[in-house]
Design an enzyme around this catalytic site. Sequence first.
Site, PDB file in Angstrom:
ATOM      1  N   VAL A  13     -14.539 -51.449  19.397  1.00  0.00           N
ATOM      2  CA  VAL A  13     -13.532 -50.798  18.553  1.00  0.00           C
ATOM      3  C   VAL A  13     -13.962 -49.401  18.086  1.00  0.00           C
ATOM      4  O   VAL A  13     -13.179 -48.429  18.153  1.00  0.00           O
ATOM      5  CB  VAL A  13     -13.135 -51.738  17.383  1.00  0.00           C
ATOM      6  CG1 VAL A  13     -14.305 -52.070  16.498  1.00  0.00           C
ATOM      7  CG2 VAL A  13     -12.027 -51.136  16.563  1.00  0.00           C
ATOM      8  N   GLY A  15     -16.400 -47.314  19.348  1.00  0.00           N
ATOM      9  CA  GLY A  15     -16.599 -46.402  20.483  1.00  0.00           C
ATOM     10  C   GLY A  15     -15.272 -45.893  21.023  1.00  0.00           C
ATOM     11  O   GLY A  15     -15.081 -44.683  21.214  1.00  0.00           O
ATOM     12  N   SER A 129     -19.144 -43.864   9.006  1.00  0.00           N
ATOM     13  CA  SER A 129     -18.392 -44.791   8.154  1.00  0.00           C
ATOM     14  C   SER A 129     -16.899 -44.504   8.235  1.00  0.00           C
ATOM     15  O   SER A 129     -16.489 -43.363   8.388  1.00  0.00           O
ATOM     16  CB  SER A 129     -18.834 -44.680   6.697  1.00  0.00           C
ATOM     17  OG  SER A 129     -18.012 -45.512   5.903  1.00  0.00           O
ATOM     18  N   LYS A 183     -26.443 -43.677   5.028  1.00  0.00           N
ATOM     19  CA  LYS A 183     -25.376 -44.640   5.337  1.00  0.00           C
ATOM     20  C   LYS A 183     -25.674 -45.995   4.673  1.00  0.00           C
ATOM     21  O   LYS A 183     -24.755 -46.667   4.171  1.00  0.00           O
ATOM     22  CB  LYS A 183     -25.245 -44.794   6.864  1.00  0.00           C
ATOM     23  CG  LYS A 183     -24.321 -45.927   7.324  1.00  0.00           C
ATOM     24  CD  LYS A 183     -22.850 -45.571   7.139  1.00  0.00           C
ATOM     25  CE  LYS A 183     -21.867 -46.706   7.220  1.00  0.00           C
ATOM     26  NZ  LYS A 183     -21.905 -47.674   8.262  1.00  0.00           N
ATOM     27  N   HIS A 186     -24.764 -45.682   1.126  1.00  0.00           N
ATOM     28  CA  HIS A 186     -23.292 -45.704   1.068  1.00  0.00           C
ATOM     29  C   HIS A 186     -22.804 -47.154   1.049  1.00  0.00           C
ATOM     30  O   HIS A 186     -21.957 -47.533   0.244  1.00  0.00           O
ATOM     31  CB  HIS A 186     -22.730 -44.948   2.281  1.00  0.00           C
ATOM     32  CG  HIS A 186     -21.283 -45.221   2.572  1.00  0.00           C
ATOM     33  ND1 HIS A 186     -20.839 -46.397   3.144  1.00  0.00           N
ATOM     34  CD2 HIS A 186     -20.171 -44.479   2.359  1.00  0.00           C
ATOM     35  CE1 HIS A 186     -19.529 -46.364   3.251  1.00  0.00           C
ATOM     36  NE2 HIS A 186     -19.097 -45.205   2.793  1.00  0.00           N
ATOM     37  N   ASN A 187     -23.362 -47.963   1.934  1.00  0.00           N
ATOM     38  CA  ASN A 187     -22.896 -49.348   2.021  1.00  0.00           C
ATOM     39  C   ASN A 187     -23.314 -50.172   0.809  1.00  0.00           C
ATOM     40  O   ASN A 187     -22.585 -51.076   0.393  1.00  0.00           O
ATOM     41  CB  ASN A 187     -23.399 -49.993   3.312  1.00  0.00           C
ATOM     42  CG  ASN A 187     -22.614 -49.504   4.521  1.00  0.00           C
ATOM     43  OD1 ASN A 187     -22.120 -48.387   4.516  1.00  0.00           O
ATOM     44  ND2 ASN A 187     -22.478 -50.317   5.537  1.00  0.00           N
ATOM     45  N   GLU A 190     -20.863 -49.370  -1.740  1.00  0.00           N
ATOM     46  CA  GLU A 190     -19.623 -50.057  -1.322  1.00  0.00           C
ATOM     47  C   GLU A 190     -19.641 -51.523  -1.800  1.00  0.00           C
ATOM     48  O   GLU A 190     -18.652 -52.015  -2.350  1.00  0.00           O
ATOM     49  CB  GLU A 190     -19.548 -49.974   0.203  1.00  0.00           C
ATOM     50  CG  GLU A 190     -18.442 -50.746   0.862  1.00  0.00           C
ATOM     51  CD  GLU A 190     -18.589 -50.706   2.407  1.00  0.00           C
ATOM     52  OE1 GLU A 190     -18.749 -49.613   2.978  1.00  0.00           O
ATOM     53  OE2 GLU A 190     -18.581 -51.790   3.014  1.00  0.00           O
ATOM     54  N   LYS A 261     -24.980 -59.772   5.095  1.00  0.00           N
ATOM     55  CA  LYS A 261     -26.016 -59.330   6.032  1.00  0.00           C
ATOM     56  C   LYS A 261     -25.879 -57.828   6.258  1.00  0.00           C
ATOM     57  O   LYS A 261     -24.854 -57.239   5.978  1.00  0.00           O
ATOM     58  CB  LYS A 261     -25.860 -60.070   7.362  1.00  0.00           C
ATOM     59  CG  LYS A 261     -26.107 -61.556   7.205  1.00  0.00           C
ATOM     60  CD  LYS A 261     -26.372 -62.216   8.552  1.00  0.00           C
ATOM     61  CE  LYS A 261     -26.808 -63.644   8.359  1.00  0.00           C
ATOM     62  NZ  LYS A 261     -25.778 -64.616   8.646  1.00  0.00           N
TER      63      LYS A 261
END
Length: 473
Positions: A13, A15, A129, A183, A186-187, A190, A261
């Site tokens: 998805v 790519g 992201s 990143k 960032h997560n 989130e 995870k």
Amino acid sequence: MNRADFGVIGLAVMGQNLVLNVEGRGFTVAVYNRTAERTQRFIKEHGIGKKIVPAYSLEEFVGTLSRPRKILLMVKAGAPTDAVLDQLFPLLNKGDIVMDGGNSHYEETERRLTSAEERGLCYLGVGVSGGESGALHGPSIMAGGKAEGYKEVEGILTKIAAQGPQGPCCAYFGPGSSGHYVKVIHNGIEYAIMEAIAEAYDLMKRGLGMTPDEMADVFEAWNAGELGGYLFEITERILRHPDSETGKALVESILDTAKQKGTGKWSTQSALDLGTPSPTVAMAVFARALSGLKEERVAAEKILPGPPGPVEQFPASHKAFVQDLHGAVTLTVLTAYAQGLRQLRDASVERGYNLDLAEAARVWMAGCIIRAKLLVPIEKAFREQPDLPLLLLAEPFLSLWKEHHPALRKVLIQAHEHGIPVPVMSSALDFVDGYRTGRLPANLLQAQRDFFGAHTYQRIDREGTFHTEWEEA
Ligand SMILES: NC(=O)c1ccc[n+]([C@@H]2O[C@H](COP(=O)([O-])OP(=O)(O)OC[C@H]3O[C@@H](n4cnc5c(N)ncnc54)[C@H](OP(=O)(O)O)[C@@H]3O)[C@@H](O)[C@H]2O)c1
């Protein structure tokens, strides 16, 4: 033969959508996927008439690219990424640029970067992201690695990135795994914002007995104000979404367990390694872990008592409570950003990234999951004071803290009195209360450590290291 400007390996998805994004900006894109059928299907469904060049071996793929080659990997993180790189590296020439756009662990990025540099290749760890839609219309891009390599791809990456209020949401953060590390943080943020929203939903639902539509109205109003951002926007839409089978809100038919995870977890693991206080993000990870104990929770519900009486009876009026809740969520969200940016600051020193925290806030303004209006003043605060120790010390956040901390306290009292768990909101208040306390009880911890382990302690009235024979006293 006209060679391709850019190559993408991995046509799942992310790519596929990135290929369409790059091609849409006027570049010719070579594509390769391990399983040929996926490439064929992609070309048939999306590639006809477009400047997309399919390849069915890595040799063929490499041969179609102009030099220096610019290759973006969008494959499953971990062993699959190594499997592709092991085959790809021997086919490349000095100066070629390999970007890993997957959610790779930053330590793995360091290892791959060393191996690429030994071959004279430029390796970039690129955090991407925004999910499927971001990949197609403009993601937030956080790059790190060799600066020369980034210069070669900067033009393409900034063109495909989301356009935010302060320019393209794409930045080079520094050497090594800095991009993938940004990143990860960032997560982590989130995770914390999502959990804060979930806790607000739980308080409105079980504390006030509000319906999904009523709660959607609240999130819609919050999204229109200073808290506005993607996660609030989608929460409103989720709460309004009907279940075609029951006719009720679909969210109420969804199992209450969430996975933890990957990058959110890594953010907390790194905080522990650095010794940096990011408890609000950590509590969001642990809240998901607790949600996973579904069977145990269902059993415990009948064994462990809580406060008496039905829950749906907070004493305050709906309006007053929802107003306080807005303040509580505002401060929790701000604390999540504050801790995440503080962790970036500590990691930058420890890992030699030389990060610009204002740039982190800037690239998060659009395209990514934590995009929010608050990031505009957050960026400004770090531009004006790059070494700001904690976001809440700067305006307008200091004023927001002063305005809303009584509301956060009121909400938590209600939640605790009625037995509704609010781990992320509680940890946000505890963190800030700890941060603004000049003398914490760690003096007693020092004494305890010295008592049982002769670990020594420092005194407040003179320099030096001391030990006491506590038992004799
Ligand atoms: N999905 C998101 O919203 C999102 C957002 C940001 C970042 N990411 C990251 O972006 C990357 C791609 O994500 P995705 O969701 O598009 O795909 P994915 O499901 O994570 O990965 C599927 C892709 O990896 C390839 N692959 C798997 N094992 C392989 C192996 N051993 N050798 C070669 N190729 C292998 C697959 O090829 P086959 O077709 O041959 O199986 C397919 O192209 C991941 O690292 C992901 O964590 C995802």
